[in-house]
Write a protein that holds these residues in place. Structure first.
Motif, PDB file in Angstrom:
ATOM      1  N   THR A  60     -16.465 -13.772 -59.213  1.00 14.34           N
ATOM      2  CA  THR A  60     -16.605 -12.445 -58.629  1.00 14.34           C
ATOM      3  C   THR A  60     -16.305 -12.499 -57.143  1.00 14.34           C
ATOM      4  OG1 THR A  60     -18.349 -12.064 -60.220  1.00 14.34           O
ATOM      5  CG2 THR A  60     -18.189 -10.504 -58.397  1.00 14.34           C
ATOM      6  N   ARG A  61     -16.813 -13.559 -56.491  1.00 15.00           N
ATOM      7  CA  ARG A  61     -16.543 -13.671 -55.060  1.00 15.00           C
ATOM      8  C   ARG A  61     -15.051 -13.835 -54.814  1.00 15.00           C
ATOM      9  NH1 ARG A  61     -20.942 -17.353 -54.182  1.00 15.00           N
ATOM     10  NH2 ARG A  61     -19.483 -18.892 -53.376  1.00 15.00           N
ATOM     11  N   TRP A  63     -17.097 -15.978 -44.606  1.00 13.95           N
ATOM     12  CA  TRP A  63     -17.568 -15.430 -45.881  1.00 13.95           C
ATOM     13  C   TRP A  63     -16.644 -15.780 -47.030  1.00 13.95           C
ATOM     14  CZ3 TRP A  63     -13.792 -12.542 -47.889  1.00 13.95           C
ATOM     15  CH2 TRP A  63     -12.915 -11.896 -47.013  1.00 13.95           C
ATOM     16  N   SER A 104     -15.952 -23.976 -52.225  1.00 12.80           N
ATOM     17  CA  SER A 104     -16.722 -24.780 -53.154  1.00 12.80           C
ATOM     18  C   SER A 104     -16.329 -26.239 -52.997  1.00 12.80           C
ATOM     19  CB  SER A 104     -16.462 -24.315 -54.587  1.00 12.80           C
ATOM     20  OG  SER A 104     -17.053 -25.227 -55.475  1.00 12.80           O
ATOM     21  N   PRO A 129     -15.023 -17.402 -50.035  1.00 15.77           N
ATOM     22  CA  PRO A 129     -15.642 -18.354 -50.964  1.00 15.77           C
ATOM     23  C   PRO A 129     -15.074 -19.767 -50.815  1.00 15.77           C
ATOM     24  CG  PRO A 129     -14.290 -16.738 -52.117  1.00 15.77           C
ATOM     25  CD  PRO A 129     -14.429 -16.269 -50.725  1.00 15.77           C
ATOM     26  N   LYS A 164     -10.092  -7.918 -50.985  1.00 14.53           N
ATOM     27  CA  LYS A 164     -10.063  -7.749 -49.538  1.00 14.53           C
ATOM     28  C   LYS A 164      -8.699  -8.164 -49.008  1.00 14.53           C
ATOM     29  CE  LYS A 164     -14.842  -8.057 -48.018  1.00 14.53           C
ATOM     30  NZ  LYS A 164     -15.760  -8.779 -47.151  1.00 14.53           N
ATOM     31  N   GLN A 202     -13.490 -10.464 -55.238  1.00 12.21           N
ATOM     32  CA  GLN A 202     -13.714  -9.622 -54.060  1.00 12.21           C
ATOM     33  C   GLN A 202     -12.840 -10.073 -52.904  1.00 12.21           C
ATOM     34  OE1 GLN A 202     -17.882 -10.187 -53.735  1.00 12.21           O
ATOM     35  NE2 GLN A 202     -18.410  -8.464 -55.077  1.00 12.21           N
ATOM     36  N   ALA A 203     -12.749 -11.383 -52.770  1.00  9.23           N
ATOM     37  CA  ALA A 203     -11.913 -11.901 -51.688  1.00  9.23           C
ATOM     38  C   ALA A 203     -10.465 -11.491 -51.898  1.00  9.23           C
ATOM     39  CB  ALA A 203     -12.022 -13.425 -51.629  1.00  9.23           C
ATOM     40  N   THR A 231     -11.549 -22.284 -57.002  1.00  9.77           N
ATOM     41  CA  THR A 231     -11.872 -21.764 -55.687  1.00  9.77           C
ATOM     42  C   THR A 231     -11.028 -22.445 -54.620  1.00  9.77           C
ATOM     43  OG1 THR A 231     -14.103 -21.486 -56.491  1.00  9.77           O
ATOM     44  CG2 THR A 231     -13.785 -21.332 -54.115  1.00  9.77           C
ATOM     45  N   ARG A 284     -20.224 -15.914 -60.734  1.00  9.15           N
ATOM     46  CA  ARG A 284     -20.467 -15.516 -59.352  1.00  9.15           C
ATOM     47  C   ARG A 284     -19.335 -15.979 -58.429  1.00  9.15           C
ATOM     48  NH1 ARG A 284     -26.314 -16.454 -57.048  1.00  9.15           N
ATOM     49  NH2 ARG A 284     -26.750 -14.567 -58.192  1.00  9.15           N
ATOM     50  N   PRO A 285     -18.952 -17.232 -58.556  1.00  5.96           N
ATOM     51  CA  PRO A 285     -17.788 -17.638 -57.740  1.00  5.96           C
ATOM     52  C   PRO A 285     -16.550 -16.834 -58.094  1.00  5.96           C
ATOM     53  CG  PRO A 285     -18.847 -19.549 -58.713  1.00  5.96           C
ATOM     54  CD  PRO A 285     -19.510 -18.365 -59.291  1.00  5.96           C
TER      55      PRO A 285
END
Lengths: 413, 919
Positions: free
Chosen positions: B192-193, B218, B222, B220, B200, B196-197, B232, B189-190
């Motif tokens: 994937t985030r 928004w 950690s 990510p 973007k 996505q980041a 991260t 999940r991190p």
């Protein structure tokens, strides 16, 4: 006949002289143990048999009991299954320590319990008047522990076969419950036919416990292929009613006979109900053999007594046994048999008198001779005779109830 | 979703393994259960059958089916797996059974074994699938017990267990899968985030806001210390760094845009402005960038062409650039300002790409109004300069004419005067005048040449010429100067050098004369050798390497470069000592370069210098054939003795003679020669020819010749004298000594050859070729011509007349073109010498009139131009005017005679008289 008169008389005298004895509760009561079907497809048998006996015991107890002893019925449900019956029997003997066993219902159940009697023969446990006409409790090695009132299935089936053969219906098939009961009846039919040098035309079985809703088409088809002149059913009322329904539904009008165990009123009730639903008369060409007289025969004193006491005491089994819906039959061949069973037992106990010890039961019972139970013929027991009554009665449905059958010619061929 | 993909992959693999394992286990389980249950059922069935059989014997004999049935019921109902029990008596009548509705016939047919319990499988379609165990009762006497153990139950049980196992396995697997999935999701999940980041970020969704160092909420983050957490955080730091750099870049970019003088704007694929710099806004005359942003730049600045016609966006080069993604530039377009005025621009348009797709273009442009103005001015200035240059050339030409005209007079008159009877003193003075005049003329010629070359007005001719002849003639003119200084001048052309060439022999001669002249000037004693060799040769052309070697004072290395520069000599002092303009080498350099060659020098002070140059000429195939085949057999193996104190001369002569298949022997002195002659005569192989150098130390050529003539033994020897000098009386002495011939060095090969052939073959009295043999060559008396001379300058008239009369011609003089025409009307002339520049009527005009009149007569009067112009185009102008040849002033007798002969030879005499050709 003298014995009978005597018995009746002494019974009345004794009843009046009953005096409560001091001592423990057991001493005050005579407990009779029962294992019978109070649930399942044959529950009508167990319940009605119990009620008939209960009516008479209530009557006796209300008059002070037997030699001051109250007769108490201890009953367990076996659902017409052997295993619970065995368990119930052991409990009655070892835990409840009942004085004697009474009113067992059914051949497979009773037959399986017989070895227990032999096992406890040192304690003189006797079974009185089981509701079955099977042979095992009438012959060695267990016959000596059992006292019967009713005629045997051999006698019932032989009566039916003889009558059918007499009117030209020689091809006789058997529909039977595949267990000791059914096979006993089957053997009775076979033996009766053999005596006439005839062979069974066909046979079909069903599994014990089959409910009315089940289809009996397979059995109907099997037997119909044999093209018999008559069918004799050795079964329980639910299965036999189903067989009759399916035979008639298939347009098969062969005369169908049942033996006493079927519980005629229960059978009739199912057939009437199904008949009204299907707008068919399932009660035609139906012949039931009985081992007690018709309770409509008011000329018999016992029938009058029975009717009076059933009405007076409105007997019912213990509430804890009545787990399923059941509408009591006001009168029935089964409850009449239960009534007669109780009456004969009380006569034995009266005659035996105190001390009420089990080992004295055999002698007391075997001493009954020509006792008038009020059924038109005296009954006797003896060391070589453990069946008190031999008469078989035939009935047919008339006006919605089983009436005595006298004329078989309507089925003449 | 990436996590799921990853998870799905792992799951599939594990599922496969699980599935295979489970299947294997299930098969094993089923197999073993089947074995066990079958055995168990058989045992059970056997126990049941045997117990019934064992306890029912008496009952059967008593024929009590109910009891048997009760026993059967007990067994059947109490023991699972029992499908049926069948008891039959010995008559195969059924005593007890458990079938509904009837006993299958098949079972009744089964035969029992009276001795033991038998086991077999029974299968009645749709009814039974059992293991049938059959036990005899009383050894079969009372019947048999059949017990059917339900195989279906075995299968059901197996199936139950297998299903259960499957269920457990699947449940276990499901639990594992869920746990794995949760674990993986925790990791992915991190990730994937982050992905996505990153996407973007890549698509530019994160915009740097001024002064903000923080990332959006928004993004990510950690605080975990595990790998994903570290990743991260590292990613955050990286993104912050990237954003900071992007900001910095943006600032730089903005600064660049703002500060540059060039106007810059960017457009998107639709041609709409996406950014522009202040210079752009200013140049287009707008208030601020807002007036441009988001609008069509084409509509703003390029809506109309310079000529006022509408400019469509489709045809516009910038839009073409957008469409095709190719850079484009333009200088010939105009942009329009906000106020409706226009200005010429130079712009370049570069497409911007992202992932290979054009996403717009950047246009940079400058206002080139100023440049256009300057260009126009330059154009005008150039025209003016060209006009001035042209005027200068004209001035030079005029100057040339004006200078040459009096020079012609001075030289001509002094030469004429020298031919008269003069006192020694007078002669000396006049000689001084003549030499000074020649020096002055040379100076003028050099300056004019230099000017022409500098002005780019010198064009090379391309004519056919013979190299050997050209070189020989050139050397000859220089020989006298060399001999005057007591120097040897030799030249050498190997046979491999082609003779018939195409090029400009005049200019080649000029270079050689210059180089040899320099060598003469700077050499006090020794020799000067000119050599030619082939550097490279093809069918069409040849590159020749010329070298001029002297034994003079040499040039120091630091001056060697300098000497090719104009107006410079190796030493300033030498100018005073040796004279000269210093232009010679410069001119030579440029001429050589024009002939596709180069020039250089090798020198050692005190040891002499060697000037080299290369040139390229066309080759005429006809001239390339050596004359080997023409060599007379008489010459073959002729023993020749060469006597010369100069080694170079000896080598050249030896090589030349050897080439002619003679047998030369070279010696360096008279004494050696006599010895060699004696030895040869004694050996019976006497020399037939002796080539003797006139000037030798100790015993000179004449003394040697005298000694040879004295010897009777050498009576048959032919002697040829080669003289370096031009001593008066040499010829007389030769004749006195009875020599076959004498030749002035350097000797031309052709000259030597013919002389030898003649000397050996025919008479010794006459020289083979008169011209070279005569020391001071007299003009050949060819046929006297009737010449019309049109010349306005009185002095020059006299010079020309005398010169021509000396050549034996008859001369009529006309003062100008008109008079010339009049003279032509009165009488016929063989040839006209026409001055170009004359009062009243010039040479061109007169020629034109003559040629016009000739159109009717059909005759052609040879006209030779005389011009003081030495500028480019003079020759063309003359020929264009209809003249046949051209002679530059000041006139030289030889030049004019050659010109006349050449013209008459090619055209033929005007009046049918034949011009005598020297050759």
């Amino acid at each position: 006949m003298k014995n009978l008169v005597f018995s009746a008389r002494s019974m009345l005298i004794l009843g009046a002289l009953i005096v409560p004895l001091p001592g423990d509760a057991f001493a005050q009561e005579l407990v009779v143990g029962t294992s019978a079907a109070f649930t399942g497809p044959s529950k009508g048998l167990g319940i009605e048999l119990y009620r008939g006996s209960k009516a008479y015991f209530d009557h006796v107890n209300s008059r002070g009991g037997v030699h001051g002893r109250q007769i108490v019925m201890k009953a367990y449900d076996d659902g017409y299954n052997p295993t619970p019956a065995i368990e119930n029997t052991i409990r009655l003997i070892e835990k409840d320590k009942v004085f004697l066993l009474l009113n067992y219902v059914g051949t497979p159940t009773t037959t399986r319990c017989l070895p227990l009697l032999k096992r406890h023969q040192d304690q003189s446990v006797f079974l009185f008047f089981p509701f079955t006409g099977a042979q095992p409790q009438r012959q060695a090695p267990y016959g000596e522990f059992v006292f019967n009132l009713r005629a045997s299935y051999y006698q019932e089936t032989a009566g039916l076969v003889d009558h059918f053969v007499k009117i030209g219906r020689k091809r006789i098939a058997v529909f039977y419950q595949i267990d000791a009961y059914g096979r006993n009846g089957w053997e009775g039919v076979r033996a009766a036919l053999a005596r006439q040098n005839l062979r069974m035309a066909g046979e079909a079985t069903y599994r014990r416990g089959t409910p009315f809703q089940d289809s009996m088409k397979l059995q109907v088809d099997t037997l119909r292929q044999a093209d018999p002149d008559a069918v004799i059913c050795i079964g329980a009322y639910a299965a036999c009613a189903a067989f009759i329904r399916d035979a008639r539904d298939a347009g098969w009008n062969v005369p169908i006979a049942n033996v006493s165990f079927v519980g005629s009123e229960s059978l009739l009730a199912l057939l009437k109900k199904a008949g009204s639903a299907n707008e068919l008369d399932y009660t035609k060409d139906l012949i039931n053999s009985q081992v007690v007289p018709s309770y409509h025969d008011l000329k018999l004193p016992a029938v009058a007594e029975y009717r009076q006491m059933m009405a007076d005491y409105a007997p019912a089994p213990p509430r804890d046994l009545m787990t399923e819906d059941y509408d009591y039959l006001p009168r029935s061949f089964v409850s009449l048999e239960g009534f007669l069973n109780a009456k004969l037992l009380v006569a034995i106990l009266q005659k035996m008198g105190p001390p009420f010890e089990r080992r004295r039961l055999k002698e007391a019972s075997e001493s009954i001779a020509d006792l008038d139970l009020g059924i038109g013929v005296p009954v006797s027991l003896g060391s070589n005779r453990h069946q008190a009554h031999d008469q078989v009665y035939f009935t047919v449905v008339q006006s919605g109830r089983f009436e005595p059958l006298h004329d078989w010619t309507r089925w003449q061929r | 979703m990436n996590s799921l993909r990853l998870f799905t992959k792992a799951l599939l693999i594990v599922l496969g393994l699980f599935g295979a394992t489970t299947l294997a286990l299930a098969i094993f389980l089923a197999w073993s259960m089947n074995d066990n249950l079958t055995a168990e059922f058989q045992d059970k069935g056997r126990a049941i059958a045997e117990s019934i059989a064992g306890s029912s014997g008496e009952i059967l004999l008593n024929r009590d089916p109910a009891t048997v049935q009760a026993m059967v019921d007990e067994r059947r109902e109490g023991i699972p797996g029992v499908s049926y029990i069948l008891v039959i008596d010995s008559n195969r009548d059924v005593i007890a059974h458990t079938f509904v509705p009837t006993v299958p016939e098949e079972l009744l047919q089964l035969a029992g074994n009276p001795r033991k319990t038998a086991i077999q499988n029974v299968n009645v379609e749709g009814q039974l699938d059992c293991i049938n165990i059959c036990s005899p009762i009383l050894a079969g006497q009372a019947g048999y017990v059949h017990v059917g153990m339900d195989r279906k139950l075995i299968r059901e049980r197996i199936w139950d267990r297998v299903s259960l196992m499957f269920g457990l396995t699947v449940s276990l697997f499901a639990v594992c899968a869920v746990v794995t999935f949760l674990l993986m999701r925790k990791i992915s999940r991190p990730l994937t985030r982050l992905t996505q980041a990153a996407q973007k970020l890549g698509s530019g969704d994160i915009l740097v806001t001024e002064g903000s160092a923080a990332l959006p909420d928004w993004f990510p983050d950690s605080t975990a210390t595990d790998e994903v957490g570290q990743l991260t955080q590292a990613f955050r730091r990286m993104v912050l760094e990237v954003l900071a750099r992007e900001k910095e870049l943006n600032q730089k970019f903005r600064l660049l845009l703002d500060s540059t003088a060039e106007a810059i704007y960017g457009i998107d694929p639709n041609g709409l402005c996406i950014f522009c710099n202040p210079a752009c806004v200013r140049m287009l005359g707008h208030e601020n960038a807002g007036a441009l942003l988001g609008r069509s730049m084409h509509a703003i600045a390029q809506h109309t062409r310079a000529d006022g016609s509408p400019n469509s966006a489709e045809g516009c080069r910038i839009h073409q650039c957008l469409r095709e993604g190719k850079e484009t530039q333009a200088e010939d377009e105009v942009f329009w300002r906000a106020d409706g005025t226009r200005f010429p621009v130079q712009y370049s348009c570069s497409p911007m790409f992202r992932d290979g797709t054009a996403i717009g273009a950047v246009v940079t442009f400058v206002d080139i109004s100023e440049r256009k103005r300057i260009e126009t001015e330059l154009q005008q200035a150039k025209k003016a300069a060209e006009a001035a240059s042209s005027a200068k050339s004209e001035f030079l030409a005029n100057m040339s004419h004006e200078i040459r005209t009096p020079m012609n007079g001075i030289i001509g008159m002094s030469e004429l005067a020298l031919d008269t009877d003069l006192s020694a003193e007078q002669r000396e003075y006049l000689e001084g005048v003549r030499m000074s005049a020649h020096a002055l003329l040379k100076l003028i010629n050099d300056i004019l040449d230099f000017s022409k070359i500098e002005a780019g007005k010198l064009d090379l001719e391309v004519v056919d010429f013979e190299l050997r002849e050209m070189l020989g003639n050139t050397m000859k003119t220089l020989t006298f100067r060399a001999h005057d200084k007591g120097l040897e001048l030799a030249y050498e052309i190997p046979p491999s050098v082609p003779n018939h060439l195409q090029g400009d022999p005049t200019r080649l001669r000029q270079v050689l004369v210059n180089l040899v002249g320099n060598a003469l000037k700077f050499t006090e004693q020794g020799e000067i050798v000119v050599a030619v060799e082939v550097v490279e040769r093809s069918a069409a052309d040849v590159e020749l390497h010329f070298s001029v070697r002297d034994t003079g004072i040499g040039i120091s290395p630091d001056k060697q470069k300098l000497i090719f520069e104009p107006f410079s000599q190796a030493d300033g002092s030498t100018t005073r000592k040796f004279g000269g303009t210093g232009l010679g080498l410069t001119i030579s350099t440029q001429l050589v370069e024009m002939m596709n060659g180069r020039i250089w020098v090798e020198s050692e002070p005190g040891a002499g210098s060697t000037f080299h140059f290369t040139t390229r000429f066309g080759v005429k195939p006809a001239g390339s054939t050596p004359r080997v085949a023409l060599i007379p057999s008489k010459l073959q193996d002729t023993p020749v003795l060469i006597v010369d104190d100069n080694a170079t001369n000896r080598r050249i002569l030896t090589d030349t003679l050897r080439h002619w298949q003679m047998r030369p022997t070279a010696v360096e002195s008279g004494a050696a020669a006599l010895l060699a002659l004696r030895q040869a005569a004694d050996a019976g192989k006497p020399f037939r020819l002796v080539l003797v150098d006139a000037m030798m130390p100790e015993m000179d050529g004449f003394m040697l010749a005298a000694r040879i003539k004295e010897e009777q033994d050498f009576a048959n020897v032919t002697i040829m004298m080669l003289t370096s000098g031009n001593q008066r009386g040499d010829a007389a002495r030769c004749r006195e000594l009875g020599m076959a011939a004498y030749l002035v060095k350097p000797v031309q090969q052709a000259e030597l050859f013919s002389t030898i052939v003649q000397a050996l073959g025919i008479s010794f009295e006459k020289p083979a070729l008169s011209a070279p043999v005569v020391p001071n060559p007299q003009p050949q008396r060819s046929q006297a011509l009737n010449i019309l001379l049109a010349e306005d300058n009185a002095v020059n008239q006299k010079v020309a007349v005398r010169m021509l009369e000396k050549l034996g011609h008859k001369v009529t003089v006309a003062d100008n073109g008109r008079q010339a025409l009049l003279a032509l009307e009165k009488q016929a002339f063989d040839v006209v010498l026409m001055d170009v520049q004359m009062p009243e009527m010039g040479g061109f005009q007169a020629t034109e009139i003559i040629r016009t009149s000739e159109l009717q007569s059909g005759r052609h009067l040879p006209i030779i131009a005389m011009t003081a112009h030495a500028m480019k185009g003079d020759r063309e102008k003359c020929l264009e005017a209809g003249m046949d040849a051209y002679v530059a002033k000041p006139m030289q007798a030889k030049e004019i005679q050659e010109a006349m002969e050449s013209v008459l030879a090619s055209i033929g005499p005007a009046d049918g008289c034949v011009a005598g050709a020297a050759s």
